[in-house]
Scaffold this motif. Structure first.
Motif, PDB file in Angstrom:
ATOM      1  N   TYR A 120      13.933 -15.453 -20.328  1.00 29.10           N
ATOM      2  CA  TYR A 120      12.876 -15.244 -19.342  1.00 29.10           C
ATOM      3  C   TYR A 120      12.117 -16.527 -19.028  1.00 29.10           C
ATOM      4  N   ASP A 127       6.240  -2.187 -20.745  1.00 30.72           N
ATOM      5  CA  ASP A 127       6.894  -3.335 -20.121  1.00 30.72           C
ATOM      6  C   ASP A 127       7.016  -4.492 -21.116  1.00 30.72           C
ATOM      7  N   SER A 128       5.945  -4.764 -21.844  1.00 34.26           N
ATOM      8  CA  SER A 128       5.968  -5.849 -22.836  1.00 34.26           C
ATOM      9  C   SER A 128       6.980  -5.574 -23.937  1.00 34.26           C
ATOM     10  N   LYS A 162      10.448  -6.177 -22.531  1.00 36.69           N
ATOM     11  CA  LYS A 162      10.735  -7.609 -22.407  1.00 36.69           C
ATOM     12  C   LYS A 162      10.997  -8.220 -23.780  1.00 36.69           C
TER      13      LYS A 162
END
Length: 109
Positions: free
Chosen positions: A91, A77-78, A81
């Motif tokens: 974001y 996920d990191s 992103k």
């Protein structure tokens, strides 16, 4: 009678010599087998130690599978992103909303 005794001693002596040779051969074989057994026991002990080590490693992997799975999911996920940010995504509002949502929950508690 003396000739018979001499012949018997000669036969007994030859028989004894043959038996001593056979005994020496058997003792040499026993020594070789004893050394082989010692080597086999040493190898077996090393194998048991390896199996115990692998078992412990496997137990650890099974015990912490879920934790590691969550950590990998967080890493993925990191990375996604970070990739999106590098591609130009913004974001900043998501972080502000998440931060203010956290503050609201802390204030009400």
């Amino acid at each position: 009678m003396m000739t018979e005794s001499a012949e018997k001693r000669k036969t007994d002596s030859q028989s004894l010599t043959g038996k001593e040779e056979a005994k020496a051969d058997e003792e040499a074989g026993l020594q070789a087998e004893t050394e082989g057994l010692a080597a086999t026991k040493t190898e077996h002990a090393a194998t048991l130690k390896l199996i115990a080590s692998l078992h412990a490693e496997c137990d650890w992997l099974l015990k912490y599978y879920d934790v590691r799975k969550e950590a990998r999911a967080g890493d993925i996920d990191s990375i996604q992103k970070a990739k999106a940010i590098l591609s130009g995504a913004d974001y900043s509002l998501v972080q502000v909303k998440a931060h203010s949502h956290t503050l609201l929950h802390k204030g009400s508690a």
